[in-house]
Structures are given as C-alpha cells and as structure tokens.
Scaffold this active site. Sequence first.
Site, PDB file in Angstrom:
ATOM      1  CG  ASN A 107      21.498   4.204   7.113  1.00  0.00           C
ATOM      2  OD1 ASN A 107      20.584   4.376   7.781  1.00  0.00           O
ATOM      3  ND2 ASN A 107      22.636   4.979   7.200  1.00  0.00           N
ATOM      4  CB  THR A 152     -10.086   1.555 -34.672  1.00  0.00           C
ATOM      5  OG1 THR A 152     -10.964   1.836 -36.008  1.00  0.00           O
ATOM      6  CG2 THR A 152      -9.287   0.393 -35.046  1.00  0.00           C
ATOM      7  CG  HIS A 153     -11.087   6.112 -34.229  1.00  0.00           C
ATOM      8  ND1 HIS A 153      -9.897   7.092 -34.073  1.00  0.00           N
ATOM      9  CD2 HIS A 153     -10.539   5.304 -35.294  1.00  0.00           C
ATOM     10  CE1 HIS A 153      -8.949   6.730 -34.940  1.00  0.00           C
ATOM     11  NE2 HIS A 153      -9.405   5.829 -35.829  1.00  0.00           N
ATOM     12  CB  SER A 274     -28.751   2.186  -7.633  1.00  0.00           C
ATOM     13  OG  SER A 274     -29.475   3.203  -6.994  1.00  0.00           O
ATOM     14  CE  LYS A 280     -27.773   3.128 -12.243  1.00  0.00           C
ATOM     15  NZ  LYS A 280     -27.026   3.516 -13.136  1.00  0.00           N
ATOM     16  CD  GLU A 287     -18.397   2.423 -12.187  1.00  0.00           C
ATOM     17  OE1 GLU A 287     -18.647   3.715 -12.408  1.00  0.00           O
ATOM     18  OE2 GLU A 287     -19.272   1.626 -11.610  1.00  0.00           O
ATOM     19  CE1 TYR A 314      17.318   5.834   5.124  1.00  0.00           C
ATOM     20  CE2 TYR A 314      18.120   7.627   6.531  1.00  0.00           C
ATOM     21  CZ  TYR A 314      17.247   6.672   6.242  1.00  0.00           C
ATOM     22  OH  TYR A 314      15.753   6.436   6.896  1.00  0.00           O
ATOM     23  CD  GLN A 319      10.949   7.003   8.938  1.00  0.00           C
ATOM     24  OE1 GLN A 319      12.117   6.522   9.465  1.00  0.00           O
ATOM     25  NE2 GLN A 319      10.590   8.084   9.144  1.00  0.00           N
TER      26      GLN A 319
HETATM   27  N1  ARG Z   1      13.286   4.116   9.862  1.00  0.00           N
HETATM   28  C1  ARG Z   1      14.242   4.403   8.716  1.00  0.00           C
HETATM   29  C2  ARG Z   1      13.842   4.097   7.070  1.00  0.00           C
HETATM   30  O1  ARG Z   1      12.809   3.567   7.126  1.00  0.00           O
HETATM   31  C3  ARG Z   1      15.580   3.450   9.017  1.00  0.00           C
HETATM   32  C4  ARG Z   1      16.796   3.868   8.637  1.00  0.00           C
HETATM   33  C5  ARG Z   1      16.997   4.965   9.546  1.00  0.00           C
HETATM   34  N2  ARG Z   1      18.445   5.340   9.431  1.00  0.00           N
HETATM   35  C6  ARG Z   1      18.888   6.668  10.044  1.00  0.00           C
HETATM   36  N3  ARG Z   1      20.030   6.768   9.740  1.00  0.00           N
HETATM   37  N4  ARG Z   1      18.245   7.302  10.534  1.00  0.00           N
HETATM   38  O2  ARG Z   1      14.549   4.623   6.457  1.00  0.00           O
END
Ligand code: ARG
Length: 456
Positions: A107, A152-153, A274, A280, A287, A314, A319
Amino acid sequence: MWGGRFAEGPSSVMREINASIPFDKRMWRQDIAGSKAHVAMLGKQGIVAADDAATIAAGLDAVAADYERDGVPEDLALEDIHMLTEARLAERIGPVAGRLHTARSRNDQVATDFRLWVRDATDQVLAALDMLQGALLARAEEHADSVMPGFTHLQSAQPVTLGHHLMAYFEMIARDVSRFSDNRARGNRCPLGSAALAGTGFDLDREATARALEFDGPTRNSLDAVSDRDFALDYLMAAAQCSLHLSRLAEEFVIWASQPFGFVKLSDQWSTGSSIMPQKRNPDAAELVRGHSGRIVGCLTALMITMKGLPLAYSKDMQDDKPPVFECHDLLALSIAAMTGMVESASFRTDRMRGLAESGFATATDLADWLVREGGIPFREAHHITGRAVAAAESKGVRLDQLELAELTAIDPRIDERVFGVLSVDASVNSRTSFGGTSPVRVREAIAAARAARGE
Ligand code: ARG
C-alpha cells in the site's frame, strides 16, 4: 506471496481480475527506485544487516537490467509489478530477498511508485508545454501586426492581430504550466513508511527515504498517504484543463484550414489526404487533438468516480487508478507534440485574414467610438448611427471606409472627413492600446515580457 493461510489457489478469473501487471509494469523504474531507497534505509537503521541490504540493492539493479533488456514479463500469478519484482529478486539472490519487504506494505509502496510516476509525467508535460509556448511566441512575434478578424459568436467582431490571438493561447498554456507546477510541489511527499495503513513499529528514517527519492519530505498521516489519490486527480485535472485549451486551438486550426476561411495552410507533415478525393488536405491531427480532449476528460471522470465514496484506507478499487492516468498521459503528450508541430509549421494566409477583416464591417465599433469622442454623442446614439452606416454600406455592397463622406453625413451631419482615419482595420488595431489589447505595440510588449520571464 500471501499464500500462507490459503489451501487452494485463486480461480483463473480471480487471477485475471486481480492482476494489475499488464498495466502497472509501466512503473517498474519507480518501483525499483523506491525499493532501493527503502532497503538502503533499512540497512542504515540496522533493521536489515548491511551486507543483506547491499545484496538486495545489487539484486534490484540486476532485475532492473533484465527488465530493461527483455521487457517486464506479464505473469498474472504474480499480480503486480511489486510482487513480480520481489519474485525476480528472490530468483536472483535467494531467500534474503524476503527481507526487502520489512516495514513496508504494497500500500505505501504503490502510493510511492505512483507519486514518482506522476511526478515524472508532470515533468515531461512541463517540458513539452515549454516547447509549445516557444512555438506560439515565435509565430506571434512574426505576426504581431498581421490583421485578422476577431470573432464573437464566430461572427466578425473587431479586427485583432494574429500575434494577439496566438498570445491568447500562450497565456492559457502559461496557466496550465502553473497548474502542473503547483501539483508537482503539492504531491511531492513520500508515503514510504506508512506501511499498510497504520505506520510501523520499526525504527525507520522516513526523512532519508524521502530525500533519496527527491521528495520534499515524508507524508504526515499514514492513513491519508496510502489511501488518497488526489495527486493523480490533480494531474488529470490539469491535463483535462490543458487538453481543453489544446482542443480549442485545434478547433481554430480546423476552421481556419477550411476552404471558406483559408486562413491557414497546414504543412504537408500535418495534413492527410483522402483515399477518394484527390484534392483533400485534411486537418486530421487537429481533429484528433480535439477528440483526445474528450477521452482525457473521460480519464478524469473515471478516477473521480473510482475514488468517490471509498472508505479509508486502501481498497482494491484503487488499483484502477493507473489505467486512466497512463491513458491520459499518452493522449496529452501526443496532443501537445502535435499542436506544437502544427503551430511551428503552419503557413498563415495573412492576405485572406486581412481581406475577411476588411469585409465584415469589423471597424463599426471604431466609428461609434469616434462619434463619442469627436462628436460628444452618447454611446447608445452613436451605436444607432453606426448601425445605419453599416446598413448603408451593406446595401451598397462596399466596406465602411468605402462609403462617400456625403453618404455618411446624410446619416448624421456631425460626421466629417476625419472619420476615415479610424475606419481602416490597421487604424483599428493600432488604436487598441489598452494594457492587454491587440495593438501591435502591446502585443510586442507582451511577447517581450513573456520572453523575459522565460529567461530569453
Ligand atoms: N496492485 C495494487 C495496486 O495497484 C498494489 C497494492 C495492493 N495492496 C493490497 N492490499 N492488495 O493498488
């Protein structure tokens, strides 16, 4: 890696939905750097023996060299770049590899890697925007006196200079640069040492890891550090705003390159043909820049909605933070480079611009202002008189400055021949000398100030 309490392996779909290696392998450099900083600190603190720390560091370099040479293998069983690298390390140096993850969780590891990645991406964008600004400045300088209709516009409004118009985009991009720079400073804190969510009991030196990775210091709250992704959202927001600016410039190029306008001829390098219509020259790149901005805004929306309502700390939803940021970055980098190329190489048709500026009664405001200034007439009345002059010119099929004096005095006797001094498009732009106005004098000053700020 975490199989101790499990008797069975995951189902193949579980493996697939769980794996982030197909995309997070893009962070391998950041992952290695973070691990090297972490293990060096563990060694210094005596949490891991110095020789083990050295073995791990050398092993990480060897894994990095493998990745560099062969690419990063997508082993779904190993889930993500963090586990893959640790597994590779173990293959190279044996069980001592298992000491690397001391006082660390994926984490804080992923939060660190991702901050490093976003910081690198931000630096790339800043360098690219600097080139775009350089291109805008050069073309603006070249066209500080080139008269074009201001709209403008999308209706002819008042004459402006092309230099002024291009400098408008320079200003927008300057604010984008400032947004990216602010984000970089705000996000430059190191989560390492926050561990899973609560911090750790090991005697870490978080200042040292932060410094080694060129962060300004460690994050202050472990829960926040592992669970917010606002640094990534800040990047996406700045990118979305920037892409809107690019998209508007791209749209102007599309309009200007159209036959009825003919204000610009895109270079061969930035046009496409084109397969059926031989005449073209399509502005596909412009674009696509316009189109990419929609996808970039989609990336921002995707991560905002992923993060909305997640409880601390977390959750695996997080992820999903990486694909939109990676996608956004690729689209933005291409868009900036394409716009820079188009700006640098476009041929501006100043004759067409001037012709259209002259034909659209764009100096009507100048006539009204003259009536106020010279005739002491209230602006509302001057507006009405000028409207009648425009109607007279339109029905005669001439420009305002091609009306006879008698035709003008018939509309209002307070008009005299001095009025012709303000009816040309050059007189009009030259008169707009207010700070930030379109007069070539002011445009040159703006360019000089911008160059000075860039240290040029
Ligand atoms: N691959 C995970 C992510 O990108 C890493 C962290 C995973 N942590 C866990 N407690 N499972 O978030």
